[in-house]
Design a protein around this motif. Structure first.
Motif, PDB file in Angstrom:
ATOM      1  N   SER A   1      -3.800  10.981  -6.228  1.00 50.26           N
ATOM      2  CA  SER A   1      -2.876   9.864  -6.369  1.00 50.26           C
ATOM      3  C   SER A   1      -2.919   9.361  -7.807  1.00 50.26           C
ATOM      4  N   VAL A   2      -1.792   8.880  -8.287  1.00 46.70           N
ATOM      5  CA  VAL A   2      -1.694   8.335  -9.645  1.00 46.70           C
ATOM      6  C   VAL A   2      -1.112   6.936  -9.554  1.00 46.70           C
ATOM      7  N   SER A   3      -1.599   6.040 -10.404  1.00 41.00           N
ATOM      8  CA  SER A   3      -1.053   4.676 -10.413  1.00 41.00           C
ATOM      9  C   SER A   3      -0.890   4.186 -11.845  1.00 41.00           C
ATOM     10  N   TYR A   4       0.120   3.318 -12.025  1.00 37.82           N
ATOM     11  CA  TYR A   4       0.390   2.718 -13.330  1.00 37.82           C
ATOM     12  C   TYR A   4       0.559   1.212 -13.161  1.00 37.82           C
ATOM     13  N   SER A   5      -0.253   0.448 -13.848  1.00 39.96           N
ATOM     14  CA  SER A   5      -0.157  -1.020 -13.864  1.00 39.96           C
ATOM     15  C   SER A   5      -0.108  -1.621 -12.468  1.00 39.96           C
ATOM     16  N   GLU A   6      -0.901  -1.095 -11.549  1.00 38.13           N
ATOM     17  CA  GLU A   6      -0.889  -1.621 -10.184  1.00 38.13           C
ATOM     18  C   GLU A   6      -1.932  -2.711  -9.970  1.00 38.13           C
ATOM     19  N   LEU A   7      -3.081  -2.589 -10.627  1.00 32.71           N
ATOM     20  CA  LEU A   7      -4.120  -3.609 -10.516  1.00 32.71           C
ATOM     21  C   LEU A   7      -4.254  -4.421 -11.804  1.00 32.71           C
ATOM     22  N   GLU A   8      -3.810  -3.831 -12.881  1.00 26.15           N
ATOM     23  CA  GLU A   8      -3.894  -4.496 -14.187  1.00 26.15           C
ATOM     24  C   GLU A   8      -2.812  -3.907 -15.072  1.00 26.15           C
ATOM     25  N   ASP A   9      -2.043  -4.753 -15.751  1.00 23.16           N
ATOM     26  CA  ASP A   9      -0.968  -4.265 -16.604  1.00 23.16           C
ATOM     27  C   ASP A   9      -1.497  -3.351 -17.707  1.00 23.16           C
ATOM     28  N   HIS A  10      -0.700  -2.322 -18.018  1.00 22.06           N
ATOM     29  CA  HIS A  10      -0.985  -1.368 -19.092  1.00 22.06           C
ATOM     30  C   HIS A  10      -2.180  -0.462 -18.769  1.00 22.06           C
ATOM     31  N   SER A  11      -2.578  -0.441 -17.493  1.00 21.68           N
ATOM     32  CA  SER A  11      -3.677   0.444 -17.087  1.00 21.68           C
ATOM     33  C   SER A  11      -3.098   1.567 -16.209  1.00 21.68           C
ATOM     34  N   ALA A  12      -3.873   2.630 -16.060  1.00 18.87           N
ATOM     35  CA  ALA A  12      -3.456   3.734 -15.203  1.00 18.87           C
ATOM     36  C   ALA A  12      -4.689   4.395 -14.619  1.00 18.87           C
ATOM     37  N   ALA A  13      -4.491   5.142 -13.543  1.00 17.40           N
ATOM     38  CA  ALA A  13      -5.623   5.819 -12.906  1.00 17.40           C
ATOM     39  C   ALA A  13      -5.128   7.043 -12.153  1.00 17.40           C
ATOM     40  N   VAL A  14      -6.010   8.005 -11.984  1.00 17.17           N
ATOM     41  CA  VAL A  14      -5.747   9.163 -11.151  1.00 17.17           C
ATOM     42  C   VAL A  14      -6.977   9.342 -10.258  1.00 17.17           C
ATOM     43  N   ALA A  15      -6.749   9.606  -8.974  1.00 12.16           N
ATOM     44  CA  ALA A  15      -7.852   9.613  -8.012  1.00 12.16           C
ATOM     45  C   ALA A  15      -7.728  10.776  -7.034  1.00 12.16           C
ATOM     46  N   ALA A  16      -8.880  11.182  -6.490  1.00 12.98           N
ATOM     47  CA  ALA A  16      -8.931  12.249  -5.490  1.00 12.98           C
ATOM     48  C   ALA A  16      -9.934  11.860  -4.413  1.00 12.98           C
ATOM     49  N   PRO A  17      -9.783  12.399  -3.205  1.00 14.70           N
ATOM     50  CA  PRO A  17     -10.685  12.047  -2.100  1.00 14.70           C
ATOM     51  C   PRO A  17     -11.990  12.831  -2.128  1.00 14.70           C
ATOM     52  N   ILE A  18     -13.042  12.217  -1.598  1.00 20.40           N
ATOM     53  CA  ILE A  18     -14.345  12.861  -1.417  1.00 20.40           C
ATOM     54  C   ILE A  18     -14.604  12.984   0.081  1.00 20.40           C
ATOM     55  N   TYR A  19     -14.985  14.181   0.512  1.00 17.90           N
ATOM     56  CA  TYR A  19     -15.209  14.465   1.933  1.00 17.90           C
ATOM     57  C   TYR A  19     -16.698  14.560   2.254  1.00 17.90           C
ATOM     58  N   ASN A  20     -17.046  14.253   3.505  1.00 16.83           N
ATOM     59  CA  ASN A  20     -18.440  14.446   3.950  1.00 16.83           C
ATOM     60  C   ASN A  20     -18.551  15.740   4.754  1.00 16.83           C
ATOM     61  N   HIS A  21     -19.711  15.948   5.373  1.00 18.81           N
ATOM     62  CA  HIS A  21     -19.976  17.186   6.095  1.00 18.81           C
ATOM     63  C   HIS A  21     -19.106  17.341   7.338  1.00 18.81           C
ATOM     64  N   LYS A  22     -18.497  16.258   7.793  1.00 22.35           N
ATOM     65  CA  LYS A  22     -17.622  16.319   8.964  1.00 22.35           C
ATOM     66  C   LYS A  22     -16.158  16.542   8.574  1.00 22.35           C
ATOM     67  N   GLY A  23     -15.896  16.631   7.280  1.00 24.38           N
ATOM     68  CA  GLY A  23     -14.513  16.779   6.832  1.00 24.38           C
ATOM     69  C   GLY A  23     -13.770  15.478   6.757  1.00 24.38           C
ATOM     70  N   GLU A  24     -14.497  14.356   6.808  1.00 24.40           N
ATOM     71  CA  GLU A  24     -13.885  13.036   6.734  1.00 24.40           C
ATOM     72  C   GLU A  24     -13.897  12.541   5.288  1.00 24.40           C
ATOM     73  N   VAL A  25     -12.843  11.838   4.892  1.00 26.50           N
ATOM     74  CA  VAL A  25     -12.815  11.230   3.556  1.00 26.50           C
ATOM     75  C   VAL A  25     -13.666   9.971   3.585  1.00 26.50           C
ATOM     76  N   VAL A  26     -14.728   9.962   2.792  1.00 25.24           N
ATOM     77  CA  VAL A  26     -15.670   8.845   2.802  1.00 25.24           C
ATOM     78  C   VAL A  26     -15.653   8.036   1.511  1.00 25.24           C
ATOM     79  N   ALA A  27     -14.950   8.537   0.505  1.00 33.16           N
ATOM     80  CA  ALA A  27     -14.909   7.815  -0.771  1.00 33.16           C
ATOM     81  C   ALA A  27     -13.739   8.321  -1.594  1.00 33.16           C
ATOM     82  N   GLY A  28     -13.436   7.562  -2.629  1.00 32.85           N
ATOM     83  CA  GLY A  28     -12.425   7.975  -3.590  1.00 32.85           C
ATOM     84  C   GLY A  28     -13.046   8.011  -4.971  1.00 32.85           C
TER      85      GLY A  28
END
Length: 252
Positions: free
Chosen positions: A187-214
């Motif tokens: 996922s990508v975001s622009y100025s969503e939490l703070e103006d002039h900022s941006a971020a790119v994120a991906a999910p982290i999975y556990n041993h069960k295949g569940e997303v437990v963190a970003g």
């Protein structure tokens, strides 16, 4: 001593057969492993006595229930922050951007670890900071990989308030972005939490295949222009995958 080591190695070779097979007969183990039948027989009998293998009524073997207990112990004792931190430092050093680790707590995302950029101009983030699941790439990646019914219930019941100039406040648009995140794995975001900022994120999975963190990289919006995104996306997905593998996730 050497003989004992060889026995352990052969036992592990037998157990590894069950990575890809739920149930096996003795003959199937012999054929797949290329270990002599007498040796397979001895190893299997020992593993069965220790509870590491269990024989079904039809004569096929499967992993014993002890592995469920051991696996749960390992999972419970893994601290995702300790696992992720070396990878976060490496990612920061390679890409020069701040790196954040976020988990879900109720209807919010909470920052549980961060590695600051070494650049003089930085975004304000801190461990313990909270943000709504709909705002920001790292928070939203958790929303995207929630069970669909749960995610839809959250969207339906949540008022999407503007936090910064780019915050998504239209529910249909949010649903579209979530579908894109599920499809692309980031996922990508622009100025969503703070103006002039941006971020790119991906999910982290556990041993069960569940997303437990970003996992996210965040910085000034100018560093995340469309032509600069491909290497950022590649690295965040790669690093999130490496952390997931350390948590016991199997890449299938």
């Amino acid at each position: 001593m050497m003989g004992g080591n060889k026995t352990v190695v052969k036992s592990l070779e037998i157990l590894k057969l069950f990575y890809e097979h739920d149930r096996l007969t003795l003959q199937e183990m012999v054929e797949i492993s290329n270990i002599p039948k007498t040796s397979v027989y001895r190893q299997v009998k020992s593993l069965e006595e220790m509870g590491l293998l269990t024989r079904d009524i039809d004569g096929k073997y499967r992993l014993g229930l002890i592995f469920i207990k051991l696996g749960q112990l390992v999972a419970d004792r893994l601290d995702i922050r300790q696992v992720a931190l070396p990878f976060m430092h490496k990612l920061r050093d390679e890409m020069g951007e701040a790196v954040n680790l976020i988990v879900r707590e109720g209807n919010e995302a909470i920052y549980i670890e961060k590695v600051d950029t070494k650049k003089p101009v930085r975004l304000y983030t801190r461990v313990g900071r909270r943000s709504p699941l709909y705002a920001g790439a790292c928070s939203r990646i958790l929303l995207a990989f929630m069970p669909p019914e749960e995610a839809e219930q959250y969207i339906a019941q949540t008022e999407l308030k503007a936090i910064a100039s780019g915050t998504i406040t239209d529910k249909e648009r949010l649903r579209q972005v979530i579908v894109e995140s599920q499809k692309n794995g980031y996922s990508v975001s622009y100025s969503e939490l703070e103006d002039h900022s941006a971020a790119v994120a991906a999910p982290i999975y556990n041993h069960k295949g569940e997303v437990v963190a970003g996992l996210s990289m965040a910085g000034l919006e100018a560093h995340y222009a469309p032509d600069k995104l491909p290497p950022l996306i590649k690295k965040i997905k790669q690093t999130a995958r490496e952390i997931s593998l350390q948590l016991g996730w199997r890449d299938e």
